[in-house]
Structures are given as structure tokens and as C-alpha cells.
Motif scaffolding. Structure first.
Motif, mmCIF file in Angstrom:
data_model
loop_
_atom_site.group_PDB
_atom_site.id
_atom_site.type_symbol
_atom_site.label_atom_id
_atom_site.label_comp_id
_atom_site.label_asym_id
_atom_site.label_seq_id
_atom_site.Cartn_x
_atom_site.Cartn_y
_atom_site.Cartn_z
ATOM 1 N N HIS A 163 -5.680 9.573 6.410
ATOM 2 C CA HIS A 163 -4.477 9.511 5.508
ATOM 3 C C HIS A 163 -4.549 10.725 4.612
ATOM 4 O O HIS A 163 -3.497 10.940 3.853
ATOM 5 C CB HIS A 163 -4.363 8.285 4.993
ATOM 6 N N ASP B 232 3.780 0.984 2.084
ATOM 7 C CA ASP B 232 4.849 1.240 2.861
ATOM 8 C C ASP B 232 4.383 1.468 4.240
ATOM 9 O O ASP B 232 3.051 1.014 4.450
ATOM 10 C CB ASP B 232 5.410 2.885 2.558
ATOM 11 N N HIS B 233 5.095 1.689 5.306
ATOM 12 C CA HIS B 233 4.684 1.636 6.799
ATOM 13 C C HIS B 233 3.493 2.202 7.076
ATOM 14 O O HIS B 233 2.894 2.127 7.944
ATOM 15 C CB HIS B 233 6.039 2.217 7.611
ATOM 16 N N ASP B 234 3.097 3.172 6.319
ATOM 17 C CA ASP B 234 2.013 4.311 6.445
ATOM 18 C C ASP B 234 0.939 3.988 5.602
ATOM 19 O O ASP B 234 -0.569 4.512 5.610
ATOM 20 C CB ASP B 234 2.363 6.000 6.201
ATOM 21 N N GLU C 106 3.072 1.562 -2.559
ATOM 22 C CA GLU C 106 4.352 1.763 -3.094
ATOM 23 C C GLU C 106 4.508 1.384 -4.453
ATOM 24 O O GLU C 106 4.999 1.861 -5.380
ATOM 25 C CB GLU C 106 5.541 0.951 -2.379
ATOM 26 N N SER D 146 4.547 -9.503 -1.084
ATOM 27 C CA SER D 146 3.271 -9.038 -0.328
ATOM 28 C C SER D 146 2.281 -10.228 -0.873
ATOM 29 O O SER D 146 2.370 -10.649 -1.738
ATOM 30 C CB SER D 146 2.720 -7.668 -0.802
ATOM 31 N N TYR E 143 -3.738 4.788 -1.383
ATOM 32 C CA TYR E 143 -3.392 4.073 -0.145
ATOM 33 C C TYR E 143 -4.187 2.875 -0.258
ATOM 34 O O TYR E 143 -5.047 2.647 -1.145
ATOM 35 C CB TYR E 143 -3.899 4.977 1.015
#
Ligand code: GTP
Length: 334
Positions: A125, A148-150, A154, A167, A208
Motif C-alpha cells: 500500500h 476506506d475501501h483500500d 479515514e 466500525s 493504513y
């Protein structure tokens, strides 16, 4: 690959067990939490460990006189004063001359995460930092991490009210960091990695998170520290297990020890009953005493009965006493 292991906290929530012993030096099964952490790091490809020490550094140095733990060489970085988690990371990384991608672990987490997977995710990533995340059943009791989707973080949401959680993932206390993160940490004061450094990285889009569903537990509170021991006994860990009674413990033939861990040098005298408990090395349960759901490092005298208690090394439960939900000595007493 090097890892900084944070072991300099006060461990206040586990007092009185941590009054004389730093939390990472308490046993889970028949070895220290730290040994289990370092062994897991070694399995994931870590080759050297930097211990970020503050409060009570001596027990660590004494426990590993050849400067190795679970087969890995140790570097000791002793802070002149507590710097909090980020301050400790910077101090230790600079003391050891870390100038490449590195791993950071809280020294009180027992988990089966494969650090090599976390590293691969981090590299794939192009992250500046990657958090290991774990799912919890009651997210409103924690700070949760929204991805997020990746897999980019966020935002963090602190203790979301029940029903509003977006979450159920929480920071599991293992990180992969680029050396640029060290420069983000201000010097000369306490800095928290969770409250200051990670939010700044989220704002820059460089943090991440990788969730896994491996075994994970934060040993920081008495009921969780007890659970960490019983889980190991019950075979819930992927790579590890433990015997109930250490070969160096002494248990009278007519004593009952059920679903408990009895450490080296602990004594259980005639007619005593120990259940769902941990007797730390050196603990004594005298004749006819009973111990349920408790952590004992000190002495439970003859005929006493304790339920859901924490008895420190200096703690004595007097003959015939009956205690429930108590800490001896009481850490809040003057
Ligand atoms: P409590 O006092 O019960 O909250 O425990 P703790 O002091 O261990 O704090 P916490 O569980 O939040 O700390 C997470 C990890 O960071 C633990 O492994 C601590 O040993 C470590 N830690 C916390 N503060 C410091 C610090 O100032 N310096 C160093 N070197 N490590 C720290």
C-alpha cells in the motif's frame, strides 16, 4: 527488520501485581508476556528487538543477562523520564539508530498476528504507517478505526455511542512504521502515538490498517490478564500452550487445582482448592484455603477464601478471612 517493544509503562490497572514487577515481566503460562511477544515477532521475521524502557528497567536487564530474549538480540533504550508511547518510540528508535522500516509493539499484548503479513500489506500500500486492527464485540467501549475501501484509515472515533458504531475495529497495538514517522514526534515532552501522531498521519492520508481475526488480547486489566493465562492453558493460541502446574511448583496430594495455572515455586497446601485462577511464582495457598477466579502472587492463609481477587507479592489474606473483588494490598490505600 527491527522492532521497538514498548515496555516502560506503569501498569497501574494491574496493581498490586505490577507494584514490584513491570507488566511485560508478569507470566502468561510459565514465561513472561515479553517472551511471548518477542517469540511472535521472531516468527514474523524480526531479527532484533529494541526494548523501550522507562519505569523499572532493572528487572528486564536482570531477566536477560546475555542480552537475548526468545532467541533475538536485545537493545536496551532507557528513557530518562516517561515520554509516553510516541516519545518512547522516538527515543528508542534514535538510541538504536533505526533508519529503515520498523515494527512497534505494545509489550502487554498477546496475539498470534503474523507480522510478515502486516509488513507485506504495508509495502503493497506504500503506507507511511500500518496498524494491526482487531474486531471487538463492544466497540462503544473503545476507540474504533474507520477504513476506506483500500484499507486507508479515514478516521478514529472515540467510544461511539451504542448503535452509532461505523466500525468494530480497534487498534491492536502492533504497527509498521517508516522512519519518517520518527521526525513527526516532537521532542522534549510526553507524546502519545494514538492521540497525536496517528491522527496527524490520518490527516495526511498516510496511515493504513490491516484487520485480522487471529487470537488477540490486551493483558492490561486483571480479568484480561487472567483470561490470557487460561486461554493459553485451554489451547486457544495458535503456536503456544502451557501445563497447568509448573514442575517447580508444589501441590499437596489432597489439594484440588482445577482450570488454573500454578507457577514455579508456588505452593498449594493440604485440602486447599484453587479454581479458574493463576498462582504466580512464589504464591502460597495454605491448608483448607480456597481461591476462585483470582490472581495470587502473595499468601492466602489457612482457611481463607477469595473470589475474584488480586493478591500482590506483599499481599496476605489472613487466616479464615473471606474476600471478594478485593486487591491486597489495596493500591489506592495511602
Ligand atoms: P496502565 O498504567 O494500566 O494504563 O498501563 P501502561 O502503563 O502499560 O499503559 P498502556 O497499557 O496504555 O501502555 C501501552 C504500552 O506502552 C505498554 O506496553 C506500556 O509498557 C508502554 N508505555 C506506556 N507509556 C510508556 C512510556 O512513557 N514509556 C515507555 N517506554 N513505554 C510506555
Amino acid at each position: 527488520m527491527r522492532a521497538v517493544v514498548l515496555v516502560g509503562g506503569f501498569g497501574t490497572r494491574l496493581r498490586p501485581l505490577t507494584s514490584h514487577t513491570p507488566k511485560p515481566m508478569l507470566p502468561v503460562g510459565h514465561r513472561t508476556i515479553l517472551e511471548s511477544v518477542v517469540e511472535q515477532l521472531a516468527r514474523g521475521g524480526i531479527t532484533e528487538v529494541v526494548l523501550a524502557l522507562g519505569f523499572k528497567p532493572e528487572p528486564f536487564v536482570e531477566a536477560f543477562p546475555d542480552g537475548r530474549c526468545a532467541g533475538l538480540p536485545l537493545v536496551y533504550a532507557v528513557e530518562p523520564e516517561p515520554l509516553d508511547t510516541a516519545g518512547a518510540i522516538r527515543f528508542a528508535a534514535e538510541a538504536a539508530g533505526v533508519n529503515e522500516t520498523f515494527v512497534v509493539v505494545n509489550g502487554d499484548i498477546v496475539c498470534d498476528v503474523d507480522v510478515s503479513r502486516l509488513l507485506a500489506f504495508h509495502r503493497n500500500h506504500g503506507a507511511e504507517g500500518t496498524l494491526h486492527l482487531t474486531a471487538v464485540e463492544n466497540p462503544s467501549a473503545f476507540g474504533v478505526v474507520v477504513l476506506d475501501h483500500d484499507g486507508r484509515v479515514e478516521r478514529f472515533v472515540e467510544k461511539p455511542p451504542p448503535g452509532t458504531e461505523t466500525s468494530n475495529l480497534i487498534n491492536a497495538g502492533t504497527y509498521v512504521l517508516e522512519p519518517s514517522v520518527i521526525q513527526r514526534i516532537p521532542t522534549g515532552r510526553k507524546v502519545s502515538v494514538e492521540r497525536e501522531v496517528f491522527p496527524a498521519m490520518v490527516a495526511d492520508g498516510s496511515l493504513y490498517g490491516m484487520p485480522t481475526d487471529d487470537y488477540w488480547l490486551d493483558t492490561g486489566q486483571p480479568h484480561l490478564y487472567l483470561q490470557a493465562n487460561l486461554d493459553l492453558l485451554d489451547g486457544r493460541r495458535s503456536h503456544d500452550g502451557c501445563d497447568a502446574v509448573s514442575t517447580a511448583a508444589s501441590v499437596a496430594v489432597d489439594a484440588v487445582v482445577r482450570h488454573s495455572v500454578v507457577g514455579a515455586g508456588a505452593e498449594v497446601h493440604a485440602g486447599a482448592h484453587v479454581e479458574d485462577s493463576v498462582l504466580l511464582p512464589g504464591a502460597t495457598v495454605e491448608s483448607g484455603a480456597s481461591v476462585f477466579g483470582s490472581l495470587v502472587a502473595g499468601r492466602v492463609a489457612a482457611g481463607a477464601s477469595i473470589v475474584n481477587c488480586v493478591i500482590g507479592t506483599d499481599g496476605v489474606v489472613h487466616p479464615g478471612a473471606s474476600l471478594r473483588d478485593a486487591r491486597v494490598p489495596n493500591p489506592t490505600a495511602p
